[in-house]
Design a protein around this motif. Sequence first.
Motif, short mmCIF file in Angstrom:
data_model
loop_
_atom_site.label_atom_id
_atom_site.label_comp_id
_atom_site.label_asym_id
_atom_site.label_seq_id
_atom_site.Cartn_x
_atom_site.Cartn_y
_atom_site.Cartn_z
N MET A 33 0.74 -1.16 0.08
CA MET A 33 0.05 0.06 -0.12
C MET A 33 0.90 1.15 0.09
N LYS A 34 0.29 2.28 -0.22
CA LYS A 34 0.94 3.49 -0.18
C LYS A 34 1.38 4.06 1.11
N ILE A 35 2.60 4.29 1.29
CA ILE A 35 3.08 4.70 2.84
C ILE A 35 4.04 5.74 2.78
N ASP A 36 3.76 7.04 3.20
CA ASP A 36 4.42 8.02 3.15
C ASP A 36 4.85 8.86 4.51
N VAL A 37 5.87 8.09 5.11
CA VAL A 37 6.07 8.11 6.45
C VAL A 37 6.27 9.57 6.94
N PRO A 38 6.07 10.01 8.11
CA PRO A 38 6.32 11.34 8.67
C PRO A 38 7.61 11.80 8.83
N GLN A 39 7.89 12.87 8.84
CA GLN A 39 9.19 13.49 9.26
C GLN A 39 9.61 13.46 10.82
N GLY A 40 10.92 13.47 11.08
CA GLY A 40 11.22 13.57 12.52
C GLY A 40 12.54 14.05 12.77
N THR A 41 13.03 14.80 13.90
CA THR A 41 14.28 15.45 13.84
C THR A 41 15.08 14.67 14.97
N GLU A 42 14.58 13.84 15.88
CA GLU A 42 15.37 12.88 16.87
C GLU A 42 15.07 11.67 16.90
N LEU A 43 15.59 11.01 15.85
CA LEU A 43 15.36 9.60 15.60
C LEU A 43 16.49 8.75 16.07
N THR A 44 16.17 7.55 16.30
CA THR A 44 17.19 6.59 17.00
C THR A 44 16.97 5.20 16.11
N LYS A 45 18.14 4.60 16.24
CA LYS A 45 18.10 3.14 15.05
C LYS A 45 17.57 2.13 16.22
N PRO A 46 17.20 1.16 15.73
CA PRO A 46 16.59 -0.02 16.43
C PRO A 46 17.82 -0.87 16.86
N GLN A 47 17.68 -1.42 18.05
CA GLN A 47 18.61 -2.33 18.41
C GLN A 47 17.81 -3.70 18.66
N HIS A 48 18.73 -4.68 18.62
CA HIS A 48 18.14 -6.26 18.57
C HIS A 48 17.21 -6.39 17.42
N ARG A 49 17.63 -6.00 16.15
CA ARG A 49 16.76 -6.29 15.02
C ARG A 49 16.12 -7.49 14.86
N ARG A 50 16.50 -8.70 15.03
CA ARG A 50 15.96 -9.96 15.14
C ARG A 50 14.65 -10.08 15.80
N ALA A 132 9.81 7.13 10.83
CA ALA A 132 9.94 8.54 10.28
C ALA A 132 10.97 8.72 9.28
N ILE A 133 11.18 9.72 8.65
CA ILE A 133 12.30 10.16 7.79
C ILE A 133 12.93 11.23 8.72
N GLU A 134 14.19 11.30 8.62
CA GLU A 134 15.04 12.21 9.32
C GLU A 134 15.00 13.41 8.67
N THR A 135 14.90 14.44 9.27
CA THR A 135 15.19 15.77 8.61
C THR A 135 15.82 16.69 9.76
N LYS A 136 16.57 17.70 9.25
CA LYS A 136 17.46 18.54 9.97
C LYS A 136 16.46 19.55 11.01
N GLN A 137 17.26 19.81 12.25
CA GLN A 137 16.24 20.43 13.28
C GLN A 137 16.61 21.97 12.76
N LEU A 138 15.34 22.67 12.74
CA LEU A 138 15.73 24.22 12.54
C LEU A 138 16.38 24.95 13.94
N GLN A 139 17.22 25.66 13.58
CA GLN A 139 17.99 26.52 14.55
C GLN A 139 16.97 27.69 14.73
N GLN A 140 17.22 28.08 15.97
CA GLN A 140 16.22 29.15 16.58
C GLN A 140 16.96 30.46 16.63
#
Length: 140
Positions: A33-50, A132-140
């Motif tokens: 199916m069509k999946i367009d995942v949202p964007q995020g700024t503070e993502l982590t990689k999964p551990q224990h992939r099995r 989510a797809i990682e995006t760069k965090q906006l600087q303020q």
Amino acid sequence: MPKLNMASMPDLIFTVLFFFMIVTHMRSETPRMKIDVPQGTELTKPQHRRFITNLYIGSDSRGQSHIQIGNNIVPVEKVGSIIRGLRNQINEEDIDYYTVNIRADKQTPMGVIADVKEELRRAGALKIRYNAIETKQLQQ
């Protein structure tokens, strides 16, 4: 200019082929199916992939939401029993690592995601990740 030895050509081809076989990740399931995942700024990689089960939530061409576990489209009522069966296949000492990875389309209604989370809670799958797809965090 050095002359290329034709006897070494098959060795070179097999070496390159072997390299790509090692570094390429083969996908065991494909979202249907069509999946367009949202964007995020503070993502982590999964551990224990099995110990991760991928759960896809998306919509078809008519806009109707569907849930896919593995290569099967399932109704929301079956999610809990399928996940419970997958959890039961894991050793007792590894059960704490079991995670459900939800890859949902960003247009999916929250009601569908809430129903899926309720089924996961009933199945005892309390560790949930959201893709989510990682995006760069906006600087303020």
